[in-house]
Structures are given as C-alpha cells and as structure tokens.
Write an enzyme that holds these catalytic residues in place. Structure first.
Site, PDB file in Angstrom:
ATOM      1  N   CYS A  80      -0.399   3.879   2.170  1.00  0.00           N
ATOM      2  CA  CYS A  80      -0.281   3.801   3.745  1.00  0.00           C
ATOM      3  C   CYS A  80       1.157   3.937   3.781  1.00  0.00           C
ATOM      4  CB  CYS A  80      -0.687   2.426   4.135  1.00  0.00           C
ATOM      5  SG  CYS A  80      -2.090   1.738   3.559  1.00  0.00           S
ATOM      6  N   ASP A  81       2.187   3.650   3.298  1.00  0.00           N
ATOM      7  CA  ASP A  81       3.586   3.521   3.471  1.00  0.00           C
ATOM      8  C   ASP A  81       4.457   4.475   2.867  1.00  0.00           C
ATOM      9  OD1 ASP A  81       2.906   1.771   5.624  1.00  0.00           O
ATOM     10  OD2 ASP A  81       3.015   0.134   4.204  1.00  0.00           O
ATOM     11  N   CYS A  84       0.907  -1.197   0.116  1.00  0.00           N
ATOM     12  CA  CYS A  84      -0.025  -0.139  -0.137  1.00  0.00           C
ATOM     13  C   CYS A  84       0.770   1.070  -0.209  1.00  0.00           C
ATOM     14  CB  CYS A  84      -0.742  -0.178   0.967  1.00  0.00           C
ATOM     15  SG  CYS A  84      -1.931   1.311   1.131  1.00  0.00           S
TER      16      CYS A  84
END
Length: 326
Positions: free
Chosen positions: A139-140, A136
């Site tokens: 997300c990261d 992701c």
C-alpha cells in the site's frame, strides 16, 4: 428490542461490505449494512491512498470510505450503526443480535468484517502511524522510493515485504527479535542474497522517533535482546509485519476457519461451509489484503447471495454444512 428483517445483511463497513451493499441494492435485495465498532475498516486509519483505481491524484482513506457509503445509501442500502455480539447460524433465516438489543434477520448473510494488523503496542507507533509507520508495504511502499526503511518481523510477510521494498527503497533493515527467521527457506535465501537488505538479529523496537511539525519518522531505536543495549537506526519509514488478525470471532466454531482464523471459502468463490453465508474481504483473504481486492470479493459475495436467494426462495430451509476444500 426491535427486529429488522430483510433478504441480505452485510456485516462490515469496509470496501468489501460497501461494494456488496451496492450490488445487493442494485439487485433489489433491500440490504442492511451493519457497521460494527469501526466503520470504514482499515481505510479509516489510512491517510494517502494512491493505488485505488479511478483517481489520478492521491486520495484520503476516510474520504474514499465516505464515497463508498454515499453510493451504497444512494442505491438503497440501509446503514445501521450497531455492533453485533452474536450470530445464530443453526437454521435459516439467520439471526444477528446487536449490542443495542435489536435483532437482525436475513436469508443470506455476507460477512465482511475485515482484519486488523497486529501492532507492536508502543506509544510512538501510534504517534507516527500513517506518517512513516505502516503495516502494508504494497500500500505505502511507493512513498519511500529511494529512502531508508525498516521492517519489523521474521515470518513470510516480513521477508516478502523486505524484498518488495528493496526494489523501491535505497536501503532496507529487517529487525527480528530472534536469531532465526520463520519464513520459508526459499524466501530466506532471496533475502540473504539481496545487497540492499541488512538484518538486525536479536533486536526489538524500543521506540520510533521523528519530527512532529510536520509529523514524520527519522529513526528507530532498537534494543538488543541479549544484552539490553540500545542504538538508533536512521530510517524514513517503519513497516510492521508481525501478522494480521481476521475479525472472525463471531463465527468461531460455527463455520470452517483456517488455523490462522481466516474464514475458509470454496476456491474461486465467497461460499463458506454454511449455505447462505458468504465471506468477503480481508476476513477471508490472508494473502492480498488490498482495498481493491476486498471490493472485488464484496461484488462476488453479493452476486452469489443473489443467486442463492433466487434458488432458495423458502426461508425455512436448514443451512447445509459442507467441508471447504481450500
């Protein structure tokens, strides 16, 4: 065999499920939450979480799940650790059968089983997952500001994540096992025009390499699919973008699904094609797949389930099947 009977059953123990449980409990619907085989969902395998509202510092995914569970239980949710093997949706009340042999009966069902990222299946991927390997970028990606990253895949998700990371990382290498992309043409044009993105055609990842103390990625070995030669690319992170698999198998043939397996819901709601059955979180969301959006959908599902139960007080009403226009 034991029967457990209540107004609302929530299947799934991720952000969607726990949020639905909190709202259903506050509405005095006596919810039972069934955790399944992986309580906590994808958050359990996520180390640093920086984009969930309310926390100034980086938090840990497993810790966040623990707090959600504690809040749900505090509100009155009954957490049961069972894996559901079949669901009977032909009439209401719905009946869920657990691997334990127990039966769970409800008038409203919130299906929040989530989705799992598809992985390459190589041993080194497991070693560095959460320590430089992610599925992701949204997300990261922040953790790789001004660093070198690689994206694996050739569809819309891979190209979108490459373009997203190109605004964060110092360089982006897209690794694709074919000589053409499957992504939409307009996305391909943006990808080809971006100066920070390099493409490795006809290549697949043979292994991910790095250090073990502390654990971190420092490269990826790619193999040329045409001649079998291999070389190493220096990167600080690897993002796997080869798709997700929604956990909707229990409802296959019972509720309307999209071609990729995500549950169809009426736009702007969590209502499925079966009255009284609601879908929340990543199992119904093939676009965003974020903890915070899953939680929002869990809230919606609980509110809609409560309204449904208020209107349909009788538990002997046949579920009405409707076509979902998405």
């Amino acid at each position: 065999m034991t029967e457990h009977r209540t107004d609302v059953i929530i299947l799934g123990a991720g952000p969607a499920g726990y949020t639905a449980a909190i709202y259903a409990a506050r509405a005095s619907r006596r919810p039972i939450l069934l955790t399944g085989m992986q309580p906590g969902g994808q958050l359990v395998t996520t180390t640093d979480v920086e984009n969930y509202p309310g926390f100034a510092n980086v938090i840990q995914g497993p810790w966040l799940v623990e707090q959600m569970q504690a809040q749900a239980e505090h509100m009155g949710t009954r957490i049961m650790y069972d894996h559901i093997v079949s669901i009977e949706t032909g009439s209401r009340p719905f009946r869920l059968i657990g691997d334990s042999g127990d039966h769970y009966i409800c008038d409203a069902l919130i299906y929040a089983t989530g989705a799992q990222a598809k992985w390459l299946g190589i041993p080194s991927e497991d070693i560095f997952r959460g320590f430089g390997v992610s599925a992701c970028a949204t997300c990261d990606g922040f953790f790789f500001r001004d660093k070198r990253v690689a994206i694996v895949g050739g569809g819309n998700t891979a190209v979108e994540e490459a373009l997203y990371l190109a605004n964060i990382a110092s360089s982006v290498t897209l690794i694709h096992r074919r000589d053409t992309l499957r992504a939409e043409r307009i996305l391909q044009e943006r990808l080809f025009a971006h100066p920070a993105i390099n493409i490795r055609w006809n290549c697949e990842v043979a292994s991910i390499v790095g250090e073990r103390n502390p654990t971190k990625v420092d490269g990826v070995v790619v193999k040329d699919c045409t001649n079998g030669t291999a070389d190493r690319i220096a990167v600080d992170g690897v993002f796997i973008a080869i798709g997700h698999a929604p956990a909707s198998a229990l409802l296959d043939g019972k509720v309307e699904l999209h071609r990729d397996g995500y549950i169809k819901v009426k736009p702007g709601t969590t209502t499925t094609s079966i009255t009284g059955l609601f879908a929340a979180g990543d199992v119904a969301d093939g676009i965003y797949r974020q903890a915070v959006t899953a939680a929002g959908l869990g809230c919606m599902a609980a509110l809609e389930a409560d309204r449904f139960l208020t209107v349909h007080a009788s538990s002997n009403v046949e579920p009405r099947k409707e076509a979902i226009v998405a």
